[in-house]
Write an enzyme that holds these catalytic residues in place. Structure first.
Site, short mmCIF file in Angstrom:
data_model
loop_
_atom_site.label_atom_id
_atom_site.label_comp_id
_atom_site.label_asym_id
_atom_site.label_seq_id
_atom_site.Cartn_x
_atom_site.Cartn_y
_atom_site.Cartn_z
N TYR A 154 -32.92 -71.85 36.54
CA TYR A 154 -33.46 -72.14 37.88
C TYR A 154 -34.82 -72.82 37.74
CZ TYR A 154 -34.84 -71.68 42.75
OH TYR A 154 -35.25 -71.96 44.04
N ALA A 190 -30.72 -66.21 51.71
CA ALA A 190 -29.71 -65.55 50.86
C ALA A 190 -30.14 -65.55 49.39
CB ALA A 190 -28.37 -66.25 51.02
N ASP A 193 -32.61 -62.64 49.26
CA ASP A 193 -32.19 -61.36 49.86
C ASP A 193 -31.83 -60.33 48.81
OD1 ASP A 193 -32.69 -62.04 52.41
OD2 ASP A 193 -30.61 -62.44 53.00
N1 LIG Z 1 -35.47 -69.02 49.17
C1 LIG Z 1 -36.50 -69.28 48.42
O1 LIG Z 1 -37.36 -68.42 48.14
C2 LIG Z 1 -36.71 -70.67 47.89
C3 LIG Z 1 -37.95 -71.00 47.35
C4 LIG Z 1 -38.16 -72.26 46.85
C5 LIG Z 1 -37.15 -73.21 46.90
N2 LIG Z 1 -35.95 -72.86 47.45
C6 LIG Z 1 -34.91 -73.88 47.48
O2 LIG Z 1 -34.56 -74.14 48.82
C7 LIG Z 1 -33.24 -74.69 48.86
C8 LIG Z 1 -32.42 -73.96 49.92
O3 LIG Z 1 -32.22 -72.62 49.48
P1 LIG Z 1 -32.22 -71.37 50.47
O4 LIG Z 1 -33.27 -70.46 49.99
O5 LIG Z 1 -32.23 -71.84 51.86
O6 LIG Z 1 -30.83 -70.72 50.06
P2 LIG Z 1 -29.49 -70.45 50.89
O7 LIG Z 1 -29.79 -69.76 52.17
O8 LIG Z 1 -28.56 -69.82 49.92
O9 LIG Z 1 -28.99 -71.92 51.25
C9 LIG Z 1 -28.48 -72.77 50.27
C10 LIG Z 1 -27.80 -73.93 50.96
O10 LIG Z 1 -27.29 -74.81 49.95
C11 LIG Z 1 -25.92 -75.03 50.19
N3 LIG Z 1 -25.21 -75.28 48.94
C12 LIG Z 1 -25.20 -74.51 47.81
N4 LIG Z 1 -24.43 -75.08 46.88
C13 LIG Z 1 -23.95 -76.23 47.43
C14 LIG Z 1 -23.09 -77.26 46.96
N5 LIG Z 1 -22.56 -77.22 45.71
N6 LIG Z 1 -22.81 -78.30 47.77
C15 LIG Z 1 -23.33 -78.35 49.02
N7 LIG Z 1 -24.15 -77.41 49.52
C16 LIG Z 1 -24.44 -76.37 48.73
C17 LIG Z 1 -25.42 -73.79 50.91
O11 LIG Z 1 -24.32 -74.10 51.74
P3 LIG Z 1 -22.77 -73.80 51.44
O12 LIG Z 1 -22.71 -72.51 50.69
O13 LIG Z 1 -22.18 -73.77 52.81
O14 LIG Z 1 -22.31 -74.97 50.64
C18 LIG Z 1 -26.62 -73.48 51.80
O15 LIG Z 1 -26.56 -74.25 52.98
C19 LIG Z 1 -32.68 -74.53 47.44
O16 LIG Z 1 -32.79 -75.75 46.75
C20 LIG Z 1 -33.59 -73.50 46.83
O17 LIG Z 1 -33.63 -73.56 45.43
C21 LIG Z 1 -35.70 -71.63 47.96
#
Ligand SMILES: NC(=O)c1ccc[n+]([C@@H]2O[C@H](COP(=O)([O-])OP(=O)(O)OC[C@H]3O[C@@H](n4cnc5c(N)ncnc54)[C@H](OP(=O)(O)O)[C@@H]3O)[C@@H](O)[C@H]2O)c1
Length: 257
Positions: A154, A190, A193
């Site tokens: 990651y 998620a 979580d």
């Molecule tokens: N949460 C944090 O603390 C955090 C911090 C820094 C950066 N980020 C980054 O923010 C971004 C969004 O993450 P999140 O925290 O919002 O997580 P999340 O709630 O799990 O959302 C992830 C999104 O990515 C989509 N996704 C995953 N694999 C995919 C694929 N192969 N093709 C198309 N869509 C895909 C999922 O949709 P489907 O499952 O419907 O495809 C979902 O809409 C990520 O890049 C993550 O690394 C998150």
């Protein structure tokens, strides 16, 4: 600054859904993708309720040809956000081979499958009044600045896309295309979580979406927040690697997928 034609991957949940809703408004067209059609439609409904035209497409970012065809076919693009991403950690053992490959496929190749066709499409667009043809934001993470031993793939995947976006911006801006590396701290989604450890600075996706769009609108190459956690990540990232690993291995690990 308001963007009128916006494309967002991973818009079915978390930060991507919040970015879509925050971008929505009358006169705005939103091209939204993810794999889960039902959850993606929920985002589209929320965007339409704010007056936007929302066009959801069920698509996996790992599908290079599918992504290229979608992005080439949508027409005008002012802002593309490569947001889709997955996370996993070592749990109390090791990062699996499958997890490492899946993370690189989605978080690195998936970002390129979004950003490269977006650059090609924007290069054909006429520059707007501000002299720009378009902007591309890559969602990295503050994890980009620390080789965290409890989430090796990651952290490496986020470092790759953060560095790629920042470096590529230097040449793309000559033809009116800007890239932005978005580096958020912990967001309640998620991905976090299932973390059973304290997450300093944990924020709601709505706030992260507002900070992200404000940073892009202000033209910042790197949009990193919240600043105390950003400062901490830069300090920890600068420690000698052996010492850093010994210190970080004392912390609880993110669960394995
Ligand atoms: N949460 C944090 O603390 C955090 C911090 C820094 C950066 N980020 C980054 O923010 C971004 C969004 O993450 P999140 O925290 O919002 O997580 P999340 O709630 O799990 O959302 C992830 C999104 O990515 C989509 N996704 C995953 N694999 C995919 C694929 N192969 N093709 C198309 N869509 C895909 C999922 O949709 P489907 O499952 O419907 O495809 C979902 O809409 C990520 O890049 C993550 O690394 C998150």
């Amino acid at each position: 600054m308001q963007f009128h034609h916006v494309l967002i991957t991973g818009a079915s949940a978390g930060l991507g859904a919040a970015l879509a809703v925050e971008s929505a408004g009358p006169g705005i067209t939103l091209h939204l993708s993810a794999r889960d059609a039902a959850r993606l439609e929920q985002t589209a409904i929320a965007c339409r309720a704010k007056g936007a035209r929302a066009l959801p497409v069920c698509l996996d970012v790992r599908d290079e040809a599918g992504m290229a065809a979608w992005i080439a076919g949508v027409g005008q693009l002012d802002l593309v956000i490569a947001n889709a991403g997955i996370g996993s950690g070592t749990g109390d053992a090791f990062e699996s081979d499958a997890a490492a490959r899946a993370i690189f496929d989605t978080n690195v190749t998936g970002v390129l499958n979004t950003a490269l066709p977006a650059i090609a499409a924007m290069a054909q667009q006429t520059a707007r009044a501000d002299g720009l043809r378009g902007r591309i934001a890559v969602i990295a993470s503050l994890a980009a600045f620390v080789a965290g031993p409890t989430a090796p793939a990651y952290c490496a995947s986020k470092s790759a896309v953060q560095r790629w976006a920042e470096a590529r911006d230097a040449t793309e801006r000559k033809r009116g295309i800007r890239l932005h590396a978005i580096c958020p701290g912990f967001i309640r989604t998620a991905i976090t979580d299932r973390n059973e450890f304290p997450m300093p600075g944990l924020m709601q996706p709505e706030l992260a979406a507002r900070l992200t769009l404000a940073g892009i609108g202000a033209g910042r190459l790197r949009v990193a927040y919240p600043w105390p956690i950003y400062a901490m990540s830069r300090i920890v990232g600068a420690l000698p690697p052996g010492l850093r690993n010994r210190l970080l291995m004392r912390l609880p690990a993110k669960k394995a997928e």
